[in-house]
Scaffold this active site. Structure first.
Site, PDB file in Angstrom:
ATOM      1  N   TYR A 181       0.748  -1.425  -0.446  1.00 32.98           N
ATOM      2  CA  TYR A 181       0.231  -0.239   0.437  1.00 32.98           C
ATOM      3  C   TYR A 181       0.596   1.095  -0.224  1.00 32.98           C
ATOM      4  CZ  TYR A 181      -2.978   3.746   1.722  1.00 32.98           C
ATOM      5  OH  TYR A 181      -3.311   5.627   1.606  1.00 32.98           O
TER       6      TYR A 181
ATOM      7  N   GLY B  48      -6.558   5.397  -0.211  1.00 31.23           N
ATOM      8  CA  GLY B  48      -7.752   5.530   0.587  1.00 31.23           C
ATOM      9  C   GLY B  48      -8.535   3.985  -0.288  1.00 31.23           C
TER      10      GLY B  48
END
Length: 510
Positions: free
Chosen positions: A52, A59
């Site tokens: 990530y 998000g």
């Protein structure tokens, strides 16, 4: 020179860098941690591991994989899309504080940025290049995304900066200083904006001013005690020791110290048996505000040295964890607590003002007027103070109890800590003006009583204040007096005039 390590920055050091413009240097050991963390990110990109923020969207887009050729564009797009702050810019010293805190956080070595990012933040600090950062637009979780994006823009040569007393296009200043704009690489945009540095920087500035104002409030209250011939028995050490709060004990001791040789204060039963709460309970009320400020200080110094971005890189990249250290709840609570603590200093000050001007509550000239009736004196100054106190009550509503989901409900609880920090600073400005009104009034009351009867320390303060605020001999535009007194208090450090005396406990503990 202040050495930044990522782990040891204190409020005192922050004050020296922010206000004193003391230069910073980067700890070599910490920079080595930064290099190792960056090497881990570069291995991840090379090995095409899915992590990530390095090669995914953000998000709600965290499940979208980004091609290796697009990771730099991903960071650029992130900063551009997130730089949507609005409203007036933060004060320049807050922008400077944000640079300092972001630099210190990245030095911890958990963020995966190149050393040049940290070096550039330090260079901006040392050369006085401060990004123009809008105040509004942060939810206080996922970090202060909008404000910190405007900070990141400056590193990229975009946006505007404060420089040598004016606002300039960033690229113009960088060209003048022979600094090249940075092209962000994998993870770096996210590492720059995922943090609590806007709310914490605003909190640091607010706390530093609040601490000084709290000391000044005790001196101002002492002058009021003289103007109203207050009873000193209520400040006897035994009363405060048996309750047990060190801050209450310390406040009482400082007031006894300021008034120790006063011929204006009285003893129990001499004029009256006891005073109103706004005089008698100064140590209890101001002491409680000090308790809150001590809590705020503790939380700020932890957060100033915290890793608050996401994901964080551990064990040379073997462990990368996506968590929530960007969530501003601890600082949001602290800022709301500071709002209440400072607002209460204004509340009790306004009640002391009323006792100074109300002829039904004292034996002074009505409203401290030089010609009661023909001239109104301090009558409307009390109105002004009451208005500011009332405004503080609305601003003191806790920001942290609110939350609005964002990013398609992925980020479904936020802190609103940046709003809390901004409102705390507004309350501080209002409170200083209330105390300015009290000061104008008690200077006049002391003059009426006879300045030769004042304590030596309060008289010294009186004489310094009179250089700024002349005696009321005729009605005038008192707005100007309030602003002069406000500016004087903001620019004056009480310890340079009157050094507060340490309590027995403080002396014992060093």
């Amino acid at each position: 020179m202040v050495e930044l390590t990522g782990c040891s920055l204190s409020l005192d050091e922050a004050k020296r860098v922010i206000y004193g413009k003391e230069p910073v240097e980067l700890s070599p050991l910490s920079m080595e941690r930064v290099r190792k963390s960056r090497e881990a990110v570069e291995r991840i990109v090379k090995e095409k591991r899915v992590v990530y923020g390095i090669n995914t969207g953000f998000g709600k887009f965290s499940d979208v994989l980004i091609d290796a050729d697009d990771v730099e564009e991903l960071q650029l797009n992130l900063i551009h899309s997130h730089a949507c702050g609005v409203g007036d810019p933060f004060p320049e010293n807050v922008s400077r504080a944000m640079l300092l805190l972001r630099c210190n956080a990245l030095l911890k070595g958990y963020s995966g940025v190149r050393p040049v990012i940290v070096e550039r933040l330090a260079e901006f600090l040392n050369k006085g290049i401060h990004p123009v950062i809008p105040q509004q637009g942060s939810l206080g979780a996922s970090g202060d995304l909008a404000p910190l994006s405007h900070l990141a823009l400056a590193l990229m040569g975009e946006g505007e900066v404060h420089y040598q007393g004016d606002v300039h296009q960033t690229l113009t200043v960088l060209s003048k200083e022979n600094i090249f704009p940075i092209q962000l690489q994998a993870k770096e945009g996210l590492a720059l904006i995922n943090g609590t540095q806007a709310m914490t920087a605003m909190g640091v500035i607010g706390y530093l001013e609040a601490e000084e104002l709290a000391f000044q409030s005790e001196m101002i209250a002492s002058l009021t005690l003289e103007g109203l011939r207050g009873i000193m028995d209520a400040f006897d050490e035994d009363i405060h020791l048996v309750r047990g709060y060190p801050q209450q004990v310390a406040t009482a001791q400082r007031i006894r110290d300021y008034l120790q040789d006063s011929k204006l204060t009285t003893k129990q039963g001499e004029l009256r048996v006891q005073d109103a709460y706004s005089l008698r309970c100064i140590p209890q009320v101001h002491g409680a505000s000090w308790q809150a400020l001590d809590y705020v200080k503790e939380k700020l110094e932890i957060e100033m040295n915290a890793a608050t971005d996401n994901p964080l890189i551990f064990d040379d990249g073997e462990k990368i964890i996506s968590g929530g250290n960007f969530h501003g709840q601890p600082i949001a609570f602290a800022m709301d607590f500071m709002k209440i603590a400072i607002a209460e200093l204004a509340n009790i000050s306004e009640r002391r003002i009323e006792r100074l001007v109300n002829p039904q509550l004292n034996d002074l000239p009505p409203f401290l007027s030089p010609q009661p009736g023909l001239q109104s004196g301090a009558m409307i100054m009390q109105y002004c103070a009451a208005s500011l106190v009332s405004e503080n009550k609305t601003l003191a509503h806790p920001a942290s109890v609110d939350s609005i989901p964002s990013s398609a409900n992925q980020e479904d609880h936020v802190s609103m800590g940046t709003i809390g920090s901004r409102h705390a600073y507004q309350i501080l400005q209002n409170t200083r003006r209330v105390l300015a009104v009290e000061l104008i009034c008690n200077l006049q009351a002391a003059e009426h009583r006879g300045t030769d009867l004042m304590a030596s320390k309060t008289k010294q303060f009186y004489e310094e204040a009179r250089k700024v605020i002349p005696s009321i001999t005729k009605d005038r535009i008192f707005s100007k007096d309030i602003e002069k007194a406000n500016q004087w208090l903001q620019q004056t450090t009480l310890s340079t005039l009157i050094k507060p005396t340490k309590t027995k406990e403080e002396t014992t503990n060093g």
